[in-house]
Motif scaffolding. Structure first.
Motif, short mmCIF file in Angstrom:
data_model
loop_
_atom_site.label_atom_id
_atom_site.label_comp_id
_atom_site.label_asym_id
_atom_site.label_seq_id
_atom_site.Cartn_x
_atom_site.Cartn_y
_atom_site.Cartn_z
N MET A 80 0.85 -1.19 0.00
CA MET A 80 0.00 0.00 0.00
C MET A 80 0.88 1.24 0.00
SD MET A 80 -3.27 0.87 2.34
CE MET A 80 -4.33 -0.11 1.32
N GLN A 81 0.31 2.29 -0.58
CA GLN A 81 1.04 3.55 -0.74
C GLN A 81 0.16 4.70 -0.26
OE1 GLN A 81 1.96 3.89 -4.90
NE2 GLN A 81 3.96 4.72 -4.45
N ALA A 82 0.79 5.74 0.25
CA ALA A 82 0.06 6.97 0.58
C ALA A 82 0.38 8.02 -0.47
CB ALA A 82 0.47 7.48 1.95
N ARG A 83 -0.66 8.63 -0.98
CA ARG A 83 -0.48 9.74 -1.90
C ARG A 83 -1.02 11.01 -1.26
NH1 ARG A 83 1.44 8.16 -6.60
NH2 ARG A 83 0.99 6.06 -7.33
N ILE A 84 -0.31 12.09 -1.49
CA ILE A 84 -0.75 13.39 -0.98
C ILE A 84 -0.97 14.32 -2.15
CG2 ILE A 84 -0.13 15.40 0.41
CD1 ILE A 84 1.57 13.48 2.14
N ASP A 85 -2.17 14.84 -2.25
CA ASP A 85 -2.48 15.84 -3.27
C ASP A 85 -2.02 17.19 -2.72
OD1 ASP A 85 -3.52 17.72 -4.97
OD2 ASP A 85 -5.47 16.72 -5.18
N ALA B 115 -1.44 5.00 9.26
CA ALA B 115 -1.73 5.68 7.99
C ALA B 115 -3.19 6.12 7.92
CB ALA B 115 -1.39 4.74 6.83
N ARG B 116 -4.08 5.26 8.37
CA ARG B 116 -5.51 5.61 8.37
C ARG B 116 -5.79 6.78 9.31
NH1 ARG B 116 -7.42 3.18 4.14
NH2 ARG B 116 -7.51 0.94 4.12
N ASP B 117 -5.13 6.79 10.47
CA ASP B 117 -5.29 7.91 11.40
C ASP B 117 -4.90 9.22 10.72
OD1 ASP B 117 -6.11 6.22 13.41
OD2 ASP B 117 -4.19 6.22 14.47
N ALA B 118 -3.82 9.18 9.98
CA ALA B 118 -3.36 10.38 9.28
C ALA B 118 -4.36 10.78 8.19
CB ALA B 118 -1.98 10.13 8.66
N GLU B 119 -4.83 9.80 7.45
CA GLU B 119 -5.81 10.07 6.40
C GLU B 119 -7.04 10.76 6.99
OE1 GLU B 119 -7.69 6.56 4.83
OE2 GLU B 119 -7.99 7.48 2.87
N LEU B 120 -7.53 10.23 8.11
CA LEU B 120 -8.74 10.78 8.73
C LEU B 120 -8.49 12.14 9.37
CD1 LEU B 120 -10.15 7.52 10.36
CD2 LEU B 120 -11.08 8.73 8.37
N CYS C 168 -1.31 15.35 9.75
CA CYS C 168 -0.86 14.01 9.36
C CYS C 168 0.44 13.65 10.07
CB CYS C 168 -0.71 13.91 7.85
SG CYS C 168 0.37 15.16 7.11
N GLU C 169 1.33 14.60 10.19
CA GLU C 169 2.59 14.35 10.88
C GLU C 169 2.34 14.11 12.37
OE1 GLU C 169 5.56 17.43 10.54
OE2 GLU C 169 7.14 16.00 10.98
N ASP C 170 1.42 14.86 12.95
CA ASP C 170 1.09 14.65 14.36
C ASP C 170 0.48 13.26 14.57
OD1 ASP C 170 1.96 17.16 14.99
OD2 ASP C 170 -0.03 18.07 15.02
N ALA C 171 -0.39 12.83 13.63
CA ALA C 171 -1.09 11.56 13.78
C ALA C 171 -0.18 10.38 13.49
CB ALA C 171 -2.30 11.53 12.84
N ALA D 72 -6.62 15.45 1.54
CA ALA D 72 -5.50 15.44 0.60
C ALA D 72 -4.78 14.09 0.54
CB ALA D 72 -4.50 16.53 0.98
N ILE D 73 -5.02 13.23 1.55
CA ILE D 73 -4.30 11.97 1.64
C ILE D 73 -5.20 10.84 1.13
CG2 ILE D 73 -3.23 10.29 3.21
CD1 ILE D 73 -2.67 12.67 5.10
N THR D 74 -4.66 10.03 0.25
CA THR D 74 -5.35 8.81 -0.16
C THR D 74 -4.41 7.63 0.00
OG1 THR D 74 -4.82 9.41 -2.43
CG2 THR D 74 -7.09 9.67 -1.78
#
Ligand code: SF4
Length: 62
Positions: A1-6, A47-52, A16-19, A58-60
């Motif tokens: 799995m990969q994280a993408r940031i728009d 990763a999900r915590d950061a996404e939420l 996201c950095e805090d999470a 911006a994060i997928t």
């Protein structure tokens, strides 16, 4: 799995950095970047915590 940031959506809030600092950081230009190309299965919760936590969606994860 990969994280993408728009980065066009990123407002540099740092949530996201805090999470999940092991996977995300706010770069010197003030916008977030993923720290790694590949998210390991044990990092998925983080990763999900950061996404939420992102207020602009911006994060997928894909
Ligand atoms: Fe950018 Fe979203 Fe991270 Fe905030 S939480 S720095 S808007 S990617």
């Amino acid at each position: 799995m990969q994280a993408r940031i728009d980065r066009a959506k990123c407002i540099g809030c740092g949530n996201c950095e805090d999470a999940c600092p092991e996977l995300f950081r706010v770069a010197d230009d003030g916008y977030a970047l993923p720290r790694t190309e590949h998210i390991e299965p044990e990092q998925l919760g983080c990763a999900r915590d950061a996404e939420l936590s992102c207020p602009t969606e911006a994060i997928t994860l894909e």
